[in-house]
Each structure stands twice: as C-alpha cells, then as structure tokens.
Design an enzyme around this catalytic site. Structure first.
Site, PDB file in Angstrom:
ATOM      1  CE  LYS A 188      27.075  62.816  -3.013  1.00  0.00           C
ATOM      2  NZ  LYS A 188      28.378  62.222  -3.312  1.00  0.00           N
TER       3      LYS A 188
ATOM      4  CD  GLU B  18      20.925  67.322  -1.376  1.00  0.00           C
ATOM      5  OE1 GLU B  18      21.095  66.734  -2.442  1.00  0.00           O
ATOM      6  OE2 GLU B  18      20.786  66.740  -0.280  1.00  0.00           O
TER       7      GLU B  18
ATOM      8  CG  HIS C 112      26.664  60.983   7.019  1.00  0.00           C
ATOM      9  ND1 HIS C 112      25.355  61.412   6.941  1.00  0.00           N
ATOM     10  CD2 HIS C 112      27.329  61.922   7.736  1.00  0.00           C
ATOM     11  CE1 HIS C 112      25.238  62.571   7.577  1.00  0.00           C
ATOM     12  NE2 HIS C 112      26.420  62.900   8.066  1.00  0.00           N
TER      13      HIS C 112
ATOM     14  NE  ARG D 104      30.552  52.205  -5.062  1.00  0.00           N
ATOM     15  CZ  ARG D 104      29.762  51.935  -4.039  1.00  0.00           C
ATOM     16  NH1 ARG D 104      29.185  50.740  -3.964  1.00  0.00           N
ATOM     17  NH2 ARG D 104      29.511  52.824  -3.101  1.00  0.00           N
TER      18      ARG D 104
END
Length: 508
Positions: free
Chosen positions: A116, A200, A235, A292
């Site tokens: 990430k 973040e 999540h 994917r």
C-alpha cells in the site's frame, strides 16, 4: 487459445472458472488437498490432482506443487482465482519461468500495487487523489505523533502489506497512538511477515466503492462501472451491489477515468479493481488496487452483460479487448450475498460439518455461484464461503425484492449459515433507502430489531425439516447417484470421473 487451464484454487471460484473453461472449449484441471477430495470443483473438472495435506501452506499455497501438476497435466495456463496465490508476485514470476501463462497481471504490477505504501507513492507521482497521510512506513512514534497532529484525529494505522482488516487500528486521541502503533505493527508482522505500518486520515462514515477495470496486453484499458461495498463486518465485505445508489453518470465517469489512470500507472494488464473511499460530500480518494478477480465480480457481469472470466482468459491468450469504453453500458441493478458456513447466533463462529439437506433458490433474476452440494462435508481448514447468491432486476427495488424472495427459498441443513443476516439487511429501512457507509452493519447488528425472530426463516426451516423427515436419505441418495452417473454440458462423463464420484459417494 489455451488447450488446458489449471485452476489453482478451490470452492465456488474454482467451479466458476471451470465452467468458463468448458464454455470456451478448454479443458480444466483441478487441484485438491486431502480434505477436498470430494469437493465440487474436483467433480466438475476434467482432471484433478492431489497436492497435499489440508494446511494451505502444504497445498494451495505451495507454488512448486502446483507447477508440478501443471507440468504433469500439460496445462498451458494457470488461473489463480482469488485468495491463496492470486496476488503473489513470486507465483506469477514462477509461472513465467515454467513456461505457463499466468492469467492475471505481471509480477511487476503486483509488486507495485501489493504494498500500500509503494502504491501510494506511485499514485502520488501520477497525480491520483488519495487519503491524506504518509506514503512510507512510520519510522518512530515521534513521527507518528507529528503526522497525526498535521492531518488531525481520528487517524487510521494500516499495515503496508495488509488486507482483510489485519494490522489496522483506528486512533481517536494522542494518548492512544503509541499502543495502537505497537499493536498494528505486531499484528502486521504475524499476519504478513512485514511490520511496516503507515498512517491515513480517518474519514468519518465513508462509503467503500470500487471500480472494475480491464486492460489487454495491447495498451487498451476500460472501466466497467462501480460496485458499492460498504456493507462490511470487521473490514470484510458481506454484501455488494452495482451500481452504487449514490453514483451518478458524471461521478461514474470521473471515478472510472481515475481508475484507468491508476491501472496505466502500474502498467497493469488483465482484470483488476481500484478501490476508493468516498466521504459524505461524495469526494473520493484512492485506497488500493486488488490485482485479481474479485469475489463480487458477478454483479458487474450482470449489469454489463460481460463475462469477466472469459475476458481474463482471452486477454491472457493475447487477444485485444473486443470493445471500447463507449460500448460499455450499465443496465439494471444487481446485489450479491456471500453465504458463509458460520453461526450468526455465536458471533459468526465457523460452522463446518456435513450438509444434510440443500434447498437452492432459483427463478427470474437469480444467479447462484456455489461450491457446495447436498451430502458434502464442509471442511474447517479454509475460508467458510460456501456460495454467492446474486439477485438482478431492472432497478434496485426489484433486485431487493427478488433477492428477498430467493433467500426465503434457501435452506442449508446440517450446518449453520449466515442466510438470516441477509434477510435482516434487506428489510432494514436504511438499506432499502441506500443510506449506507462502512459502519452500517455494525450499527444494524447492535439494534434490538436485529435480535427479533425472522418469521420467514422459521417457516423455511419448518418446511425443510418436514421434507427431510418425510424423504429421509433416500431422496438425497438418489440425487447423488444421478449426479454420479450424469453428464456435464452434453459431454459423456469419463471413467475417471465416474470412479471418483463413486468413491466420493461411498466415503464418510
């Protein structure tokens, strides 16, 4: 076109890819662990090979064993499905070295988008909007405190190599930061072997919306519309729909164009998904890219009329995309429910065991991608996803109505499933109105209404129990015998299949 494709996966996604292969006249090779010998994907394939013990590290994650089967079977391509090795650049590279085509992006594209932090650095260079925060791992608590003060609390700590909610911590105040950072790094190390954590700005009550893209190996990239994925628990996505209730044509075009830029910045090929967080002002930010095929790809197929697995295979075979962006049109509305072997009344604890009775829904606008059958024993060694139930309608209201009706026809006996959860979701007024965000499901489950008895579930259970008592095992045995002796897609079953099915049906 390929002559034979090995599917390096199991369950419903392996069945889905096998069906696509058969539609395209391509032979399909299955692999299976010891506990999956009687699984549906083994029955559906043209050939099947054992690859080891139930532990994924000894079977579905063992690159060399899978490549050995590819060589033995003569497969000239490998489809990884999702999960397991699907986003492993070492596997993609090993396929290239073995002379087998990997049906997916290049190892280099996976490397870029798999981390990430590296993905954020690349997107920053390409001018892609992303959530404010760090583009590299945090080096100290002092740096974390400084960045948090700059972007403002609450903040989210995330594992750079993470996924599925692992290595994530929401921090509301400075005094929570140190312990949260230590916990996130520790969990990231245990889960991914990498303790890199970045920060973040936490967006309050965001929506999670993703954009499907396709890119061929000739420089053509298109987007196929968005999927609303805000219904999550811990999540993890639970229910997805397309299109999103809040996305209009202008926002879709803007988001799609950004997704194409993300793919092009990574030199991406094949199918991929660019994920965004959307705030309450409908401003969206790049989150990550999944390199994917997604679990929820059927909803995009239904609203576009395109077969993503066919297109994946054709792209990998070197063909150009058979259409341009202006040829992509969205019609109707689709929703997908992920049916898991888990107990909603016991904190969604996995529920392995033998399926003693299976009543499957059908009818107008209903699609089911399933990896289960009556008499099969669900193993406890893997993700408990059994099937995906997808409803399609001319609009969102009809899709909900059809899916509600289908859930009322659905019954899986012998194990617990989360079917009742979807009945609760679909009758929730906020869901029906499209008032969604990533905290919706947690709030719904805490309300007293979620604890009420579902009369429809009770009715289905009573009917199913009565049928099972009346028919006993005779009907189930007859159905299994018919399956063992039947044909698939007009093809006469091979001796290997007949022998394998008889063995499966006589084993405990």
């Amino acid at each position: 076109m390929f002559k034979k494709i090995l599917i390096a996966n199991r369950g419903e996604i392996a069945v889905r890819v096998i069906r696509a292969c058969h539609e395209m006249g391509v032979a399909a090779v299955a692999v299976y662990s010891d506990v999956d010998r009687t699984s549906l994907h083994v029955r559906k394939a043209d050939e099947a090979y054992p690859i080891g013990s139930p532990a994924a590290s000894e079977s579905y994650l063992n690159i060399q064993k899978i490549l050995d089967v590819a060589a033995r079977s003569g497969a000239d391509a490998i489809h990884p499905g999702y999960g397991f090795l699907s986003e492993n650049p070492r596997f993609a590279e090993a396929c290239v070295e073995a002379g087998v085509k990997f049906i997916g992006p290049t190892a280099a594209a996976m490397e870029m988008m798999g981390s990430k932090t590296r993905a954020r650095q690349a997107m920053e260079h390409a001018g892609i909007p992303f959530v404010p925060g760090t583009s590299r791992g945090l080096e100290s608590i002092k740096q974390a405190e400084r960045v948090a003060e700059q972007i403002g609390y609450p903040v989210m700590l995330k594992a750079a190599a993470g996924g599925g909610g692992k290595g994530m911590r929401l921090v509301h105040a400075p005094e929570q930061l140190k312990s949260a950072l230590e916990a996130a790094a520790s969990e990231a190390k245990r889960s991914f072997g990498d303790d890199e954590v970045y920060m973040e700005k936490a967006i309050v009550n965001p929506r999670h919306i993703e954009m499907q893209i396709l890119a061929d190996e000739h420089g053509n990239t298109v987007y196929l519309g968005e999927r609303e994925c805000s219904l999550q628990r811990r999540h993890q996505k639970v229910l997805e729909e397309a299109p999103s209730p809040i996305v209009d044509a202008h926002m879709r075009r803007h988001m799609g164009e950004v997704a194409v830029r993300v793919a092009q910045a990574a030199n991406y090929t094949n199918a991929g998904t660019v994920e965004f967080l959307v705030d309450q002002n409908k401003k969206f930010y790049f989150l990550e890219m999944n390199t994917r095929l997604q679990v929820e790809h059927p909803v995009t197929e239904l609203i576009t009329g395109l077969d993503l697995v066919h297109l994946q295979i054709r792209i990998a075979a070197g063909e150009k995309l058979p259409f341009k962006q202006d040829d992509v049109h969205i019609r109707g509305h689709a929703m997908e429910c992920r049916i898991y072997a888990e107990d909603p009344d016991d904190n969604y604890f996995p529920s392995p065991g033998k399926i003693t009775l299976l009543l499957s829904p059908s009818g107008p606008g209903i699609r089911q991608d399933s990896g289960m059958y009556e008499g099969w024993t669900v193993p406890m060694d893997y993700d408990p996803l059994l099937a995906k139930l997808i409803g399609y309608g001319t609009d969102r209201e009809q899709a909900i109505a059809r899916l509600t009706r289908a859930l009322g026809e659905y019954f899986v006996g012998g194990i617990k499933t989360n079917i009742s959860l979807f009945r609760r979701i679909l009758r929730d007024p906020d869901f029906q109105a499209g008032r969604l965000d990533t905290g919706f499901l947690d709030r719904m489950l805490k309300r007293k209404e979620a604890l009420e008895v579902d009369p429809q579930a009770e009715r289905v259970a009573v009917i199913a129990a009565g049928m099972f008592a009346a028919l006993g095992t005779q009907a189930a045995g007859a159905g299994e015998q018919a399956a063992a002796n039947g044909t698939a897609g007009g093809r006469v079953a091979s001796n290997w299949k007949i022998a394998g099915r008889k063995e499966a049906l006589t084993s405990d």
